[in-house]
Design a protein around this motif. Structure first.
Motif, PDB file in Angstrom:
ATOM      1  N   SER A 106      10.274 -14.591   6.595  1.00 37.11           N
ATOM      2  CA  SER A 106      10.643 -13.485   7.349  1.00 37.11           C
ATOM      3  C   SER A 106      12.360 -13.579   7.330  1.00 37.11           C
ATOM      4  O   SER A 106      13.059 -14.532   7.534  1.00 37.11           O
ATOM      5  CB  SER A 106      10.404 -13.526   8.636  1.00 37.11           C
ATOM      6  OG  SER A 106      11.058 -12.401   9.616  1.00 37.11           O
ATOM      7  N   ILE A 154       0.199  -7.935   5.144  1.00 37.97           N
ATOM      8  CA  ILE A 154       1.434  -8.064   5.683  1.00 37.97           C
ATOM      9  C   ILE A 154       1.821  -6.814   6.251  1.00 37.97           C
ATOM     10  O   ILE A 154       2.640  -6.796   7.260  1.00 37.97           O
ATOM     11  CB  ILE A 154       2.343  -8.416   4.360  1.00 37.97           C
ATOM     12  CG1 ILE A 154       3.960  -8.963   4.959  1.00 37.97           C
ATOM     13  CG2 ILE A 154       2.460  -7.409   3.399  1.00 37.97           C
ATOM     14  CD1 ILE A 154       3.703 -10.236   5.949  1.00 37.97           C
ATOM     15  N   HIS A 155       1.325  -5.549   5.801  1.00 41.58           N
ATOM     16  CA  HIS A 155       1.641  -4.286   6.665  1.00 41.58           C
ATOM     17  C   HIS A 155       1.019  -4.418   8.019  1.00 41.58           C
ATOM     18  O   HIS A 155       1.624  -3.934   9.081  1.00 41.58           O
ATOM     19  CB  HIS A 155       0.903  -3.211   5.861  1.00 41.58           C
ATOM     20  CG  HIS A 155       1.734  -2.427   4.824  1.00 41.58           C
ATOM     21  ND1 HIS A 155       1.949  -3.319   3.691  1.00 41.58           N
ATOM     22  CD2 HIS A 155       2.012  -1.329   4.271  1.00 41.58           C
ATOM     23  CE1 HIS A 155       2.882  -2.769   2.914  1.00 41.58           C
ATOM     24  NE2 HIS A 155       2.878  -1.159   3.164  1.00 41.58           N
ATOM     25  N   GLU A 179      -1.508  -7.076   0.683  1.00 43.18           N
ATOM     26  CA  GLU A 179      -0.411  -6.047   1.015  1.00 43.18           C
ATOM     27  C   GLU A 179      -0.792  -5.427   2.416  1.00 43.18           C
ATOM     28  O   GLU A 179      -0.164  -5.285   3.233  1.00 43.18           O
ATOM     29  CB  GLU A 179      -0.169  -5.064   0.072  1.00 43.18           C
ATOM     30  CG  GLU A 179       1.117  -4.438   0.165  1.00 43.18           C
ATOM     31  CD  GLU A 179       1.475  -2.982  -0.708  1.00 43.18           C
ATOM     32  OE1 GLU A 179       0.522  -2.633  -1.433  1.00 43.18           O
ATOM     33  OE2 GLU A 179       2.315  -2.354  -0.544  1.00 43.18           O
ATOM     34  N   GLU A 181       3.167  -6.532   9.935  1.00 40.58           N
ATOM     35  CA  GLU A 181       4.509  -5.890  10.754  1.00 40.58           C
ATOM     36  C   GLU A 181       4.372  -4.631  11.516  1.00 40.58           C
ATOM     37  O   GLU A 181       5.213  -4.343  12.465  1.00 40.58           O
ATOM     38  CB  GLU A 181       5.615  -5.266   9.336  1.00 40.58           C
ATOM     39  CG  GLU A 181       6.753  -4.826   9.837  1.00 40.58           C
ATOM     40  CD  GLU A 181       7.644  -4.702   8.504  1.00 40.58           C
ATOM     41  OE1 GLU A 181       8.185  -5.779   8.287  1.00 40.58           O
ATOM     42  OE2 GLU A 181       7.813  -3.682   8.253  1.00 40.58           O
ATOM     43  N   TYR A 213       1.357   4.602   6.599  1.00 36.82           N
ATOM     44  CA  TYR A 213       1.997   3.735   5.839  1.00 36.82           C
ATOM     45  C   TYR A 213       1.642   3.968   4.422  1.00 36.82           C
ATOM     46  O   TYR A 213       0.538   4.414   4.269  1.00 36.82           O
ATOM     47  CB  TYR A 213       1.347   2.322   5.959  1.00 36.82           C
ATOM     48  CG  TYR A 213       1.783   1.912   7.413  1.00 36.82           C
ATOM     49  CD1 TYR A 213       3.094   1.187   7.183  1.00 36.82           C
ATOM     50  CD2 TYR A 213       1.339   1.691   8.645  1.00 36.82           C
ATOM     51  CE1 TYR A 213       3.779   0.568   8.431  1.00 36.82           C
ATOM     52  CE2 TYR A 213       1.663   1.231   9.693  1.00 36.82           C
ATOM     53  CZ  TYR A 213       2.830   0.592   9.456  1.00 36.82           C
ATOM     54  OH  TYR A 213       3.613  -0.091  10.525  1.00 36.82           O
ATOM     55  N   TYR A 272       5.683  -7.441  -0.304  1.00 40.54           N
ATOM     56  CA  TYR A 272       6.447  -7.251   1.064  1.00 40.54           C
ATOM     57  C   TYR A 272       5.789  -6.516   1.975  1.00 40.54           C
ATOM     58  O   TYR A 272       4.871  -5.682   1.984  1.00 40.54           O
ATOM     59  CB  TYR A 272       7.541  -6.158   0.525  1.00 40.54           C
ATOM     60  CG  TYR A 272       8.835  -6.635  -0.241  1.00 40.54           C
ATOM     61  CD1 TYR A 272       9.652  -7.651   0.542  1.00 40.54           C
ATOM     62  CD2 TYR A 272       9.406  -6.452  -1.512  1.00 40.54           C
ATOM     63  CE1 TYR A 272      10.789  -8.080  -0.095  1.00 40.54           C
ATOM     64  CE2 TYR A 272      10.550  -6.549  -2.034  1.00 40.54           C
ATOM     65  CZ  TYR A 272      11.172  -7.615  -1.357  1.00 40.54           C
ATOM     66  OH  TYR A 272      12.503  -8.039  -1.802  1.00 40.54           O
ATOM     67  N   SER A 273       6.463  -6.416   2.990  1.00 43.16           N
ATOM     68  CA  SER A 273       5.954  -5.579   4.515  1.00 43.16           C
ATOM     69  C   SER A 273       6.663  -4.450   4.275  1.00 43.16           C
ATOM     70  O   SER A 273       7.791  -4.204   3.242  1.00 43.16           O
ATOM     71  CB  SER A 273       6.420  -6.283   5.753  1.00 43.16           C
ATOM     72  OG  SER A 273       7.735  -6.237   5.742  1.00 43.16           O
TER      73      SER A 273
END
Ligand code: M6R
Length: 612
Positions: free
Chosen positions: A164, A129-130, A126, A133, A117, A88-89
């Motif tokens: 998304s 994707i962070h 991960e 976003e 974050y 996931y973001s």
């Protein structure tokens, strides 16, 4: 390494994704996960195989006709639930699946941590994707632009698909260094690491090229742009793969099926290339580059693992038949050694998958120095095939078992045809020898068929040796690479420690290991050095080692010395690897099965090694 599958279209996504994951499981099987969108993004993942994921989702909401799924071979972080993909973001509105390695993930991660974050997993994925976003929110751009900006900051390899919650009618896929294929169906798209999850739904595929990003929309629109924002026109290929080749067809394991397929796969490798009656050997895929091979001052063969062993057989073949000096290189060493490469070098890259990262990097390096690249790959349209100037597909059919079997014999078949074709054109083989050789190779599929009949005998032998802790494999000349391959096969699927050596090297060290507990497999078919092989057997016997000898039918001398013998059909020395390999594959197979090992998915391995 890692299998990716994604779907967007009118059907329920989950059954398509889970079937696809089973097909891709050979690429990695330490954890699996799926993300589905049905208004809300649902994400389920677990350590273990795809079957564990199926158990996990049994009572969950798995509806939705857009989704992404992943089966993992761990690179960053141990194989557990948290490190499994998708990731996931921070807002949990985006999810990503990834195959490859983000090399600068640590730098990116610390920048993101400095901005507040936090991360759940230890993965590089991960971080990506962070980052996406973060860009989307802070630079106020749409998802595609955010992916594009992020990928311009990334160093490393990736095949990714992103889903998304805010874009329920769209998937975004991108590729660099790791393979990604898009299946183009009627109003639907599939995305996968290879074509195996796609074939049930469509034969139309687009291979994503380096640094391309695809936007797949529910209305059937496919847009491709590069990370530098250049528009690309998708080129649709037709798949030739047959569905039946992806099934076990009654065999207990893919590996056994693939061992038994060898009479056919070797014949398929020769089809349209060898006409023994007319005395023709011609490999269409290299015709335009034949003069390069004929005039080459040197051939460099680059490969990894089993393909490297085939390369060693190629060295013997090319030097004998074409008199061109050959060097066989581990691709991983070659690429980092600052090797000396000349413009008149021909580099032959051998790879079943055509995706092995080290082999791919090695040919890119050689190409940049002006060398000619010839690819020998099994997977049509694979990266190495596309990166090569010319080449020959092995046409062995999909190889699903992680331990390579039929691909190895197909690679040797192609190398033999190539060396024969170049040697005859170069005049380094006499006409009579040329005819003798092509007639003999033409008869090899029947001889392989006959060799497979040894199966029962080998199963009994396996029972005898299934509990030993070490094995030694010896061979001379063409049989030396066979010994290496026999040892690799045994260790990778049965976890018994095994070493392959040139028989004469034994006395320079490994002989210290020999005692009554040590089984020694020796390939003793050599005509030229038969007496010397017998001396090697005597050396083992004198130290009470147990000899399992592969001999030519009718052999007497070795038979009198060996504890166990396996008789294979008579053939010329250069073709013995095609026969002698078969009992070694079967021996490994039966030993592994008797030890309760997962033959098709051995621990820690993956079929396609797309990371360094
Ligand atoms: O796809 P490739 O032929 O390039 O793969 C090379 C090796 O990773 C592969 O041969 C590996 O050693 C197999 N597990 C051998 O059975």
């Amino acid at each position: 390494m890692c299998g990716i599958v994604a779907y967007i279209g009118p059907r329920e996504a989950y059954p398509i994704l889970i079937k696809g994951l089973h097909r891709l499981e050979y690429r990695g099987y330490d954890s699996a996960g799926v993300a589905l969108l049905n208004g809300k993004l649902h994400l389920y993942k677990t350590h273990g195989k795809v079957s564990e994921l199926e158990k996990l989702v049994a009572d969950k909401d798995i509806s939705g006709n857009i989704g992404i799924a992943h089966t993992r071979w761990a690179t960053h972080g141990e194989p557990n639930d948290i490190n499994a993909h998708p990731h996931y973001s921070p807002s949990k509105k985006l999810a990503i699946i990834h195959n490859g390695i983000i090399e600068n993930y640590a730098t990116l991660k610390s920048e993101l941590i400095n901005r507040g974050y936090t991360f759940e997993s230890n993965t590089d994925t991960e971080v990506l994707i962070h980052l996406i976003e973060d860009i989307q929110v802070n630079e106020k751009v749409n998802l595609f632009e955010a992916v594009q900006i992020a990928l311009n900051q990334v160093i490393g390899a990736y095949a990714i698909v992103i889903i998304s919650q805010d874009y329920p009618d769209m998937l975004i896929a991108a590729k660099k260094g790791s393979p990604l294929v898009i299946g183009v169906g009627e109003g639907e798209f599939l995305v996968a690491s290879d074509a195996t999850p796609i074939i049930d739904y469509t034969k139309n595929v687009v291979y994503l090229e380096e640094e391309e990003i695809a936007i797949l929309t529910r209305n059937g629109e496919l847009k491709i742009k590069t990370i530098k924002n250049k528009d690309k026109t998708p080129y649709v290929h037709k798949l030739e793969m047959q569905l039946s080749t992806l099934e076990k067809s009654g065999y207990d394991h893919f590996m056994l099926k693939e061992i038994y397929e060898q009479p056919r796969s070797i014949r398929d490798s020769m089809r349209g290339r060898l006409n023994a009656q007319k005395g023709i050997v011609s490999l269409g895929g290299i015709i335009d580059y034949e003069m390069k091979l004929i005039n080459a001052k040197r051939i460099i063969i680059v490969a990894c693992g089993t393909s490297w062993h085939a390369g060693l057989v190629g060295e013997y073949l090319f030097e004998e038949l074409t008199r061109i000096p050959v060097e066989v290189e581990y691709a991983s060493e070659f690429r980092y050694r600052n090797p000396i490469i000349y413009e008149d070098d021909v580099v032959i890259a051998i790879s079943q998958s055509g995706e092995t990262a080290d082999t791919l990097a090695a040919i890119k390096l050689a190409k940049s120095k002006g060398a000619t690249i010839i690819g020998i790959c099994n997977v049509v349209g694979s990266s190495i095939a596309r990166e090569s100037h010319a080449g020959s597909y092995t046409h062995a059919g999909p190889e699903i078992g992680v331990a390579s079997t039929k691909a190895f014999t197909a690679q040797i078949t192609i190398l033999t045809l190539m060396a024969l074709s170049i040697g005859s054109k170069k005049g380094t083989i006499s006409t009579s020898k040329f005819y003798q050789y092509i007639n003999e190779i033409d008869s090899i599929p029947e001889k392989v068929e006959k060799t497979l009949k040894l199966s029962k005998q080998i199963e009994i032998l396996a029972k005898e040796f299934k509990d030993v802790r070490n094995f030694l494999y010896l061979g001379r000349g063409y049989n030396f690479p066979v010994a290496l391959e026999g040892a690799l096969k045994l260790k990778e699927i049965s976890y018994i420690h095994a070493e392959g050596y040139p028989a004469a090297e034994m006395k320079h060290g490994p002989i210290a290991l020999i005692d009554k507990e040590m089984p020694v497999v020796i390939i003793a078919t050599n005509k030229g050095s038969y007496e010397k092989v017998i001396s090697n057997i005597e050396e083992v016997k004198a130290r009470k080692g147990k000899i399992i000898a592969i001999v030519t039918e009718g052999d007497v001398a070795v038979k009198n010395l060996a504890d166990y013998i396996i008789e294979i059909p008579e053939t010329i020395e250069m073709l013995v690897p095609l026969l002698a390999t078969i009992p070694l594959q079967l021996l490994s197979y039966y030993i592994a099965v008797m030890r309760g090992c997962d033959v098709d998915m051995p621990r820690n391995l993956a079929k396609s090694v797309t990371v360094e």
